[in-house]
Design an enzyme around this catalytic site. Sequence first.
Site, short mmCIF file in Angstrom:
data_model
loop_
_atom_site.label_atom_id
_atom_site.label_comp_id
_atom_site.label_asym_id
_atom_site.label_seq_id
_atom_site.Cartn_x
_atom_site.Cartn_y
_atom_site.Cartn_z
N LYS A 1 0.82 -1.21 0.00
CA LYS A 1 0.00 0.00 0.00
C LYS A 1 0.86 1.25 0.00
O LYS A 1 0.50 2.26 -0.62
CB LYS A 1 -0.93 0.01 1.21
CG LYS A 1 -2.07 -0.98 1.09
CD LYS A 1 -3.12 -0.74 2.17
CE LYS A 1 -4.15 -1.83 2.20
NZ LYS A 1 -5.06 -1.73 3.35
N LYS B 1 -5.05 -10.72 -6.23
CA LYS B 1 -6.31 -11.05 -5.57
C LYS B 1 -7.41 -10.05 -5.95
O LYS B 1 -7.11 -8.88 -6.26
CB LYS B 1 -6.12 -11.09 -4.05
CG LYS B 1 -5.81 -9.76 -3.46
CD LYS B 1 -5.86 -9.75 -1.95
CE LYS B 1 -5.66 -8.29 -1.53
NZ LYS B 1 -5.57 -8.01 -0.15
N LYS C 1 -11.26 -4.57 -3.29
CA LYS C 1 -12.26 -3.50 -3.30
C LYS C 1 -11.75 -2.27 -4.02
O LYS C 1 -12.47 -1.57 -4.68
CB LYS C 1 -12.56 -3.04 -1.86
CG LYS C 1 -13.28 -4.03 -1.02
CD LYS C 1 -13.77 -3.32 0.25
CE LYS C 1 -14.01 -4.30 1.35
NZ LYS C 1 -12.87 -4.47 2.27
P1 TYM Z 1 -10.60 -6.49 4.22
O1 TYM Z 1 -11.67 -5.48 4.48
O2 TYM Z 1 -9.60 -6.19 3.19
O3 TYM Z 1 -11.26 -7.87 3.85
C1 TYM Z 1 -12.27 -8.47 4.65
C2 TYM Z 1 -12.09 -9.97 4.63
O4 TYM Z 1 -12.16 -10.47 3.29
C3 TYM Z 1 -10.99 -11.24 3.00
N1 TYM Z 1 -10.63 -11.04 1.60
C4 TYM Z 1 -10.47 -12.04 0.72
N2 TYM Z 1 -10.61 -13.36 0.84
C5 TYM Z 1 -10.40 -14.12 -0.28
N3 TYM Z 1 -10.08 -13.60 -1.49
C6 TYM Z 1 -9.93 -12.26 -1.65
N4 TYM Z 1 -9.64 -11.75 -2.85
C7 TYM Z 1 -10.14 -11.41 -0.53
N5 TYM Z 1 -10.08 -10.07 -0.34
C8 TYM Z 1 -10.38 -9.87 0.97
C9 TYM Z 1 -9.92 -10.68 3.93
O5 TYM Z 1 -8.88 -11.62 4.13
C10 TYM Z 1 -10.73 -10.40 5.17
O6 TYM Z 1 -10.87 -11.58 5.95
N6 TYM Z 1 -7.33 -5.80 7.92
C11 TYM Z 1 -8.59 -6.42 7.60
C12 TYM Z 1 -9.75 -5.95 8.45
C13 TYM Z 1 -9.59 -6.12 9.91
C14 TYM Z 1 -9.61 -7.33 10.63
C15 TYM Z 1 -9.48 -6.98 12.00
C16 TYM Z 1 -9.73 -8.65 10.24
C17 TYM Z 1 -9.44 -5.11 10.82
N7 TYM Z 1 -9.39 -5.62 12.07
C18 TYM Z 1 -9.45 -7.94 12.99
C19 TYM Z 1 -9.69 -9.63 11.25
C20 TYM Z 1 -9.56 -9.26 12.60
C21 TYM Z 1 -8.92 -6.08 6.15
O7 TYM Z 1 -8.46 -5.12 5.61
O8 TYM Z 1 -9.87 -6.87 5.60
#
Ligand code: TYM
Length: 328
Positions: free
Chosen positions: A113, A195, A198
């Site tokens: 990022k 991957k 969003k």
């Molecule tokens: P975020 O918002 O990017 O994504 C949310 C969840 O979706 C999963 N994910 C995917 N899984 C499979 N294939 C993909 N292409 C894909 N893109 C996203 C992510 O692995 C995630 O599980 N840092 C985290 C948010 C967060 C969090 C936490 C997660 C903040 N605090 C505490 C767990 C525990 C994030 O940016 O997820």
Amino acid sequence: MHKKTVFSGIQASGHLHLGNYLGAIRNWKAMQEEYSNYFCVVDLHTITVPQDPIELKTNIREVAGLLIAAGLDEAHSVVFVQSKVRAHSELAWILNCVTPMGWLHRMTQFKEKSEKQKEEVSVGLFAYPVLQAADILLYDAHLVPVGADQKQHVELCRDIAQRFNHRYGEVFVLPDALIPPVGGRVMGLINPEKKMSKSEEKQEDSIFLLDTPDQIRSKIKRATTDSSKEIVFDQQRPGINNLLTIYQLLTGDNREQIEAHFEGKNYKVLKEDLAEVVIESLRPLQEKYALLTGDNNYLDQLLSRGAERAEAQAEAKIHQVTVSMGLR
Ligand code: TYM
């Protein structure tokens, strides 16, 4: 028997996509009865990169609405918005003070990022995984169901918890990441080497959960394939492999069945079949979303009950943390 605790979070940085659904949300729903769960819209993580205030507000509601529409249910899961529970910020600061900078420099997501943002990178983006650790540790979570991209962050959370416990006593539970064996990394449609995400500039790369049937058909039609003809699972052929994996996850059929089903057929058939499978799989979620967002109060009240329940647990934890450190 006492149920184990699950925590997971999701950002409000744009529309949710099929990767979020298959890698995370639908697993949260599938396991919710077995555990005591907290699912959080992590808006404080979202603001680590600049956001338009009006869009952010809309996105927070959209994400929360989709979590409920996907089947998260108050009887088993506390669904809430992170910024409504102040303890997240407070614990994040405390954990910043026990986390070595070197640990954060190693985070691959930060490297990726920050490359895009260059000098604009905020301190918040650097400390992002520490806030994530605070989220998890506040609730004494044993398990963190996430996609594969979050593995490193959950491991860091464990390290931070261990370091804190070593200094101040057994305060935190050490959590484990729970990553689905298939679906932990859904790839982009146009660029299947990366991957699905969003914030992808190219909207054609992702299938969003609220896409219309026509949008879904058109995106899948344009998905990258290859010059081979055989429709089989093969890691060396990322485009076809990704389409077949999505098909597998949504139909529940096994790989042999799927390969047999498509034997002798061409990519056009695969794409058309897959598009219908995706459309039908998302239909119930989309219908429920339309229904529940038709009533503004419903979601607001649900989130406010969620924040209250989360806060009770989080405040008790902050009390324990601050006592252990001599701050209280
Ligand atoms: P975020 O918002 O990017 O994504 C949310 C969840 O979706 C999963 N994910 C995917 N899984 C499979 N294939 C993909 N292409 C894909 N893109 C996203 C992510 O692995 C995630 O599980 N840092 C985290 C948010 C967060 C969090 C936490 C997660 C903040 N605090 C505490 C767990 C525990 C994030 O940016 O997820």
